[in-house]
Design a protein around this motif. Structure first.
Motif, PDB file in Angstrom:
ATOM      1  N   PHE A  35       0.816  -1.216   0.000  1.00 50.81           N
ATOM      2  CA  PHE A  35       0.000   0.000   0.000  1.00 50.81           C
ATOM      3  C   PHE A  35       0.851   1.268   0.000  1.00 50.81           C
ATOM      4  O   PHE A  35       0.532   2.263   0.642  1.00 50.81           O
ATOM      5  N   GLY A  36       1.996   1.219  -0.699  1.00 49.38           N
ATOM      6  CA  GLY A  36       2.879   2.372  -0.802  1.00 49.38           C
ATOM      7  C   GLY A  36       3.881   2.510   0.329  1.00 49.38           C
ATOM      8  O   GLY A  36       4.697   3.423   0.328  1.00 49.38           O
ATOM      9  N   TRP A  37       3.865   1.634   1.304  1.00 48.45           N
ATOM     10  CA  TRP A  37       4.787   1.658   2.436  1.00 48.45           C
ATOM     11  C   TRP A  37       5.796   0.532   2.271  1.00 48.45           C
ATOM     12  O   TRP A  37       5.449  -0.562   1.846  1.00 48.45           O
ATOM     13  N   LEU A  38       7.045   0.756   2.657  1.00 48.31           N
ATOM     14  CA  LEU A  38       8.009  -0.333   2.702  1.00 48.31           C
ATOM     15  C   LEU A  38       7.506  -1.361   3.715  1.00 48.31           C
ATOM     16  O   LEU A  38       6.993  -0.999   4.785  1.00 48.31           O
ATOM     17  N   ALA A  39       7.638  -2.635   3.377  1.00 42.80           N
ATOM     18  CA  ALA A  39       7.060  -3.703   4.184  1.00 42.80           C
ATOM     19  C   ALA A  39       7.482  -3.658   5.653  1.00 42.80           C
ATOM     20  O   ALA A  39       6.712  -4.001   6.530  1.00 42.80           O
TER      21      ALA A  39
END
Length: 104
Positions: free
Chosen positions: A18-22
């Motif tokens: 969702f656009g965030w680094l995991a």
């Protein structure tokens, strides 16, 4: 999956959720992990499990208490809400552990 939830670091590259680094806090707020075999107390009902989760979630957990019936209906457990988890099938226990909608 382990890379996506941050349990294992990738040997190369990166994963975004969702656009965030995991491995970021932003991704962690949006994604949960439920192992195949859940170890919930078998004497609890699904409703009680949601109440327990609410207590451990702090202030944000109030949403679960207000929406318990809706959440149980969403995972197909409304008719089983007050039956002990010991009487559930494996799939039903897994559905009881899914925290659907409390971030939505």
């Amino acid at each position: 999956m382990k890379i996506m939830i941050g349990a294992v670091r990738p040997s190369s590259g990166s994963v975004e959720l969702f656009g965030w680094l995991a491995r970021s806090a932003g991704a962690a707020r949006l994604v949960g992990y439920l192992p195949e075999t859940c170890a919930f107390p078998p004497y609890l009902t699904a409703r009680q499990l949601l109440q327990f989760q609410r207590q451990t979630d702090g202030p944000g957990g109030r949403l679960i208490a207000n929406r318990a019936a809706e959440l149980l209906d969403r995972v197909g457990l409304a008719d089983w809400a007050d039956v002990p988890l010991a009487k559930y099938s494996k799939g039903m226990v897994q559905r009881a552990g899914i925290r659907t909608g409390d971030a939505a």
